[in-house]
Design a protein around this motif. Sequence first.
Motif, PDB file in Angstrom:
ATOM      1  N   PHE A 118       0.834  -1.308  -0.091  1.00 36.49           N
ATOM      2  CA  PHE A 118      -0.272   0.015   0.155  1.00 36.49           C
ATOM      3  C   PHE A 118       0.713   1.220   0.034  1.00 36.49           C
ATOM      4  O   PHE A 118       0.388   2.353   0.496  1.00 36.49           O
ATOM      5  CB  PHE A 118      -0.955   0.009   1.362  1.00 36.49           C
ATOM      6  CG  PHE A 118      -2.014  -0.973   1.040  1.00 36.49           C
ATOM      7  CD1 PHE A 118      -2.826  -1.093   0.232  1.00 36.49           C
ATOM      8  CD2 PHE A 118      -1.532  -2.312   2.000  1.00 36.49           C
ATOM      9  CE1 PHE A 118      -3.827  -2.318   0.012  1.00 36.49           C
ATOM     10  CE2 PHE A 118      -2.626  -3.189   1.821  1.00 36.49           C
ATOM     11  CZ  PHE A 118      -3.633  -3.520   1.097  1.00 36.49           C
ATOM     12  N   THR A 119       1.928   1.287  -0.704  1.00 36.28           N
ATOM     13  CA  THR A 119       2.798   2.265  -0.684  1.00 36.28           C
ATOM     14  C   THR A 119       2.850   2.742  -2.172  1.00 36.28           C
ATOM     15  O   THR A 119       2.435   1.859  -2.999  1.00 36.28           O
ATOM     16  CB  THR A 119       4.362   2.234  -0.429  1.00 36.28           C
ATOM     17  OG1 THR A 119       4.841   1.155  -1.090  1.00 36.28           O
ATOM     18  CG2 THR A 119       4.415   1.875   1.117  1.00 36.28           C
ATOM     19  N   ARG A 120       3.205   3.793  -2.671  1.00 37.30           N
ATOM     20  CA  ARG A 120       3.299   4.112  -4.003  1.00 37.30           C
ATOM     21  C   ARG A 120       4.039   3.188  -4.743  1.00 37.30           C
ATOM     22  O   ARG A 120       3.701   2.672  -5.854  1.00 37.30           O
ATOM     23  CB  ARG A 120       3.783   5.705  -4.201  1.00 37.30           C
ATOM     24  CG  ARG A 120       3.828   6.118  -5.481  1.00 37.30           C
ATOM     25  CD  ARG A 120       4.342   7.464  -5.718  1.00 37.30           C
ATOM     26  NE  ARG A 120       5.775   7.460  -5.588  1.00 37.30           N
ATOM     27  CZ  ARG A 120       6.542   8.675  -5.303  1.00 37.30           C
ATOM     28  NH1 ARG A 120       5.928   9.742  -5.882  1.00 37.30           N
ATOM     29  NH2 ARG A 120       7.734   8.590  -5.153  1.00 37.30           N
ATOM     30  N   ASP A 121       5.335   2.907  -4.428  1.00 36.86           N
ATOM     31  CA  ASP A 121       5.946   1.852  -5.312  1.00 36.86           C
ATOM     32  C   ASP A 121       5.559   0.654  -5.235  1.00 36.86           C
ATOM     33  O   ASP A 121       5.670  -0.026  -6.145  1.00 36.86           O
ATOM     34  CB  ASP A 121       7.540   2.050  -4.813  1.00 36.86           C
ATOM     35  CG  ASP A 121       8.370   3.325  -4.862  1.00 36.86           C
ATOM     36  OD1 ASP A 121       7.899   3.937  -5.586  1.00 36.86           O
ATOM     37  OD2 ASP A 121       9.436   3.701  -4.081  1.00 36.86           O
ATOM     38  N   GLY A 122       5.052   0.076  -4.274  1.00 34.71           N
ATOM     39  CA  GLY A 122       4.283  -1.213  -3.926  1.00 34.71           C
ATOM     40  C   GLY A 122       3.198  -1.242  -4.830  1.00 34.71           C
ATOM     41  O   GLY A 122       3.181  -2.155  -5.827  1.00 34.71           O
ATOM     42  N   ALA A 123       2.258  -0.223  -5.031  1.00 32.14           N
ATOM     43  CA  ALA A 123       1.241  -0.286  -5.857  1.00 32.14           C
ATOM     44  C   ALA A 123       1.492  -0.125  -7.269  1.00 32.14           C
ATOM     45  O   ALA A 123       0.882  -0.937  -8.017  1.00 32.14           O
ATOM     46  CB  ALA A 123       0.247   1.022  -5.768  1.00 32.14           C
ATOM     47  N   VAL A 124       2.541   0.882  -7.669  1.00 28.56           N
ATOM     48  CA  VAL A 124       2.909   0.758  -9.031  1.00 28.56           C
ATOM     49  C   VAL A 124       3.515  -0.733  -9.676  1.00 28.56           C
ATOM     50  O   VAL A 124       3.331  -1.244 -10.757  1.00 28.56           O
ATOM     51  CB  VAL A 124       4.135   1.666  -9.355  1.00 28.56           C
ATOM     52  CG1 VAL A 124       4.737   1.721 -10.767  1.00 28.56           C
ATOM     53  CG2 VAL A 124       3.527   3.129  -9.136  1.00 28.56           C
ATOM     54  N   GLU A 125       4.269  -1.220  -8.908  1.00 33.61           N
ATOM     55  CA  GLU A 125       4.895  -2.664  -9.181  1.00 33.61           C
ATOM     56  C   GLU A 125       3.871  -3.547  -9.230  1.00 33.61           C
ATOM     57  O   GLU A 125       3.862  -4.551 -10.131  1.00 33.61           O
ATOM     58  CB  GLU A 125       6.091  -3.038  -8.160  1.00 33.61           C
ATOM     59  CG  GLU A 125       7.362  -2.153  -8.224  1.00 33.61           C
ATOM     60  CD  GLU A 125       8.028  -2.745  -7.283  1.00 33.61           C
ATOM     61  OE1 GLU A 125       8.046  -3.864  -6.703  1.00 33.61           O
ATOM     62  OE2 GLU A 125       9.370  -2.151  -7.060  1.00 33.61           O
ATOM     63  N   HIS A 126       2.781  -3.522  -8.553  1.00 37.20           N
ATOM     64  CA  HIS A 126       1.599  -4.283  -8.401  1.00 37.20           C
ATOM     65  C   HIS A 126       0.841  -4.183  -9.551  1.00 37.20           C
ATOM     66  O   HIS A 126       0.295  -5.451 -10.240  1.00 37.20           O
ATOM     67  CB  HIS A 126       0.819  -4.496  -7.044  1.00 37.20           C
ATOM     68  CG  HIS A 126      -0.547  -5.072  -7.070  1.00 37.20           C
ATOM     69  ND1 HIS A 126      -0.146  -6.560  -6.777  1.00 37.20           N
ATOM     70  CD2 HIS A 126      -1.723  -5.112  -7.417  1.00 37.20           C
ATOM     71  CE1 HIS A 126      -1.289  -7.361  -6.926  1.00 37.20           C
ATOM     72  NE2 HIS A 126      -2.380  -6.250  -7.291  1.00 37.20           N
ATOM     73  N   ASN A 127       0.733  -3.114 -10.358  1.00 40.30           N
ATOM     74  CA  ASN A 127      -0.071  -2.976 -11.547  1.00 40.30           C
ATOM     75  C   ASN A 127       0.787  -2.987 -12.830  1.00 40.30           C
ATOM     76  O   ASN A 127       0.049  -2.770 -14.015  1.00 40.30           O
ATOM     77  CB  ASN A 127      -0.748  -1.310 -11.434  1.00 40.30           C
ATOM     78  CG  ASN A 127      -1.768  -1.459 -10.427  1.00 40.30           C
ATOM     79  OD1 ASN A 127      -2.793  -2.060 -10.787  1.00 40.30           O
ATOM     80  ND2 ASN A 127      -1.575  -1.086  -9.431  1.00 40.30           N
ATOM     81  N   LEU A 128       2.311  -3.284 -12.833  1.00 39.86           N
ATOM     82  CA  LEU A 128       2.957  -3.396 -14.013  1.00 39.86           C
ATOM     83  C   LEU A 128       3.214  -4.874 -14.024  1.00 39.86           C
ATOM     84  O   LEU A 128       3.409  -5.730 -12.931  1.00 39.86           O
ATOM     85  CB  LEU A 128       4.365  -2.407 -13.721  1.00 39.86           C
ATOM     86  CG  LEU A 128       3.956  -1.099 -13.628  1.00 39.86           C
ATOM     87  CD1 LEU A 128       5.146  -0.205 -13.655  1.00 39.86           C
ATOM     88  CD2 LEU A 128       3.181  -0.688 -15.199  1.00 39.86           C
ATOM     89  N   GLU A 129       3.777  -5.360 -15.219  1.00 43.28           N
ATOM     90  CA  GLU A 129       4.258  -6.490 -15.328  1.00 43.28           C
ATOM     91  C   GLU A 129       5.945  -6.330 -16.285  1.00 43.28           C
ATOM     92  O   GLU A 129       5.998  -5.597 -16.955  1.00 43.28           O
ATOM     93  CB  GLU A 129       3.445  -7.481 -16.360  1.00 43.28           C
ATOM     94  CG  GLU A 129       2.079  -7.656 -15.617  1.00 43.28           C
ATOM     95  CD  GLU A 129       1.014  -8.472 -16.702  1.00 43.28           C
ATOM     96  OE1 GLU A 129       1.326  -8.375 -17.851  1.00 43.28           O
ATOM     97  OE2 GLU A 129       0.172  -9.015 -16.151  1.00 43.28           O
ATOM     98  N   ILE A 130       6.497  -7.329 -15.930  1.00 47.33           N
ATOM     99  CA  ILE A 130       7.857  -7.508 -16.529  1.00 47.33           C
ATOM    100  C   ILE A 130       7.683  -7.870 -17.986  1.00 47.33           C
ATOM    101  O   ILE A 130       8.365  -7.277 -19.081  1.00 47.33           O
ATOM    102  CB  ILE A 130       8.872  -8.391 -15.850  1.00 47.33           C
ATOM    103  CG1 ILE A 130       9.209  -7.641 -14.475  1.00 47.33           C
ATOM    104  CG2 ILE A 130      10.032  -8.700 -16.717  1.00 47.33           C
ATOM    105  CD1 ILE A 130       9.950  -8.570 -13.580  1.00 47.33           C
ATOM    106  N   LYS A 131       7.047  -8.837 -18.010  1.00 46.25           N
ATOM    107  CA  LYS A 131       6.459  -9.433 -19.486  1.00 46.25           C
ATOM    108  C   LYS A 131       5.011  -9.727 -19.311  1.00 46.25           C
ATOM    109  O   LYS A 131       4.579  -9.640 -18.186  1.00 46.25           O
ATOM    110  CB  LYS A 131       7.147 -10.774 -19.491  1.00 46.25           C
ATOM    111  CG  LYS A 131       8.899 -10.728 -20.037  1.00 46.25           C
ATOM    112  CD  LYS A 131       9.295 -12.002 -20.228  1.00 46.25           C
ATOM    113  CE  LYS A 131      10.822 -12.103 -20.685  1.00 46.25           C
ATOM    114  NZ  LYS A 131      11.412 -13.339 -20.754  1.00 46.25           N
TER     115      LYS A 131
END
Length: 480
Positions: A118-131
């Motif tokens: 529930f942090t900004r970095d954590g939320a961004v990574e959760h919504n992004l994919e490497i592939k």
Amino acid sequence: MNRNKYSLWKKVIFLILLGTWGCKSAQVNFKEANTKLPEEFISAQGDTSNVAAVDWKSYFEDPYLIALIDTALLHNQELNIVLQEIEIGKNEVLEKKGEYQPFVNLGVGTGAEKPGRFTRDGAVEHNLEIKEGKEFPEPLGDFVLGASASWEVDIWRKLRNAKDAAQLRYLAKTEGKNFLQTQLIGEIATSYYELMALDNLLDIINQNLAIQEDALEKARQLKEYAKANQLAVNRFEAQLLNTRNQQYAIRQRMMETENRLYFLTGAYPTAIPRHSENMMQIKLDSLQAGIPSQLLENRPDIRQAELEIAAAKLDVKSAKANFYPQLDLRAGIGYQAFNPAYLFNPESLIFNAAGDLMAPLINRKAIQAQFNMASAQQIQSVFAYEQTILNAYTDVINQMAKLENFTNSFDTKSREVEVLRQSVEVANSLFQFAKADYVEVLLTQEEALDAEMELVEIKLSQLQAKVELYRALGGGWQIN
């Protein structure tokens, strides 16, 4: 785009002009040294022959003295300390040389990071994919392998001048070592001759003790025949005891002189061999002082001071360069990935390059103060150089006068000693036949003893003047 480039160039030109203006405010005015010397020494003939060019082993012909000096040059602690200072100075030059060359570093790094959901970095990574269909791993790894470089471009020779100054000071330390060597050789020779003189003084006292014991015995015999009284006997005995007492002071001086030689040679007490019986026959050959201008080349302390001036000038130039803009370049290249398996993929390649051109604008007092200090130190080094030259010239003429005066004094005192020796024999004979008062005998013996001891002291001063003249001219450091 063109407007941005134009704006950037305006800023660069502004910084350069600003740095140039700053340099104009720091005017360099070097003080030059006065090296003019008299054409010849006082009472000298202007002959360029100079005993300073003679190797010290040839100048001091005594093998025992040469052995002492050899030992000191190997084991004297002060000389060895200076040799290590020279080694330190040598490495300082290497250090300064490295400062104006590019610095390149190669390294590896690894790490891991897991931000909160529930942090900004954590939320961004959760919504992004490497592939597609593959989320960021948790924790997220970080593996780096690369090289980085930085370089302060030495546009104004600030760093190179600092390196050259360090190199000159290294050479100055070498000259300082040479000067210390001349001082050490002179001090050992002076102490060695003093030890020989003390041996001779003890011999003179022992010889006079035999004469005074004989005179005391005669006084006692004359008393028995009523030709002398107890007062005469007491006076002769008191004179004998006084002469014996002088031995202790001489032995104390001898002990201190021997210990001084032990210290200078860096050794613990051992026997110091010497031919003291030959001291009074040591001849002084013609000692040529050359011309004053030769001191500039022969005296290591003058050469050291000259190098210090050259180093101080470079310090001023280096300090002045701080007013100019400084150009720093930085670059890096390598690979970075969250998984070692992807580390050497083309997509993992990273690089960067940057350059900064910075000039001092506000609060330049520290830079100005550094420049002012360097300028003052340059002037100070010139005064020190001129003082060293004047001291060297004065030193030489003092030793030349000392050598001449003590040589004349030795000749005069030798004739006085010979007359008093004859007077002692005459006085003892007259006293034995009651034709001379005991007071005359006592005074004659006392005068003879004093004159003989003064003759030894004068000879010592003459030999020490020979040593000091050699040192003052700058002899003793040359290796032939």
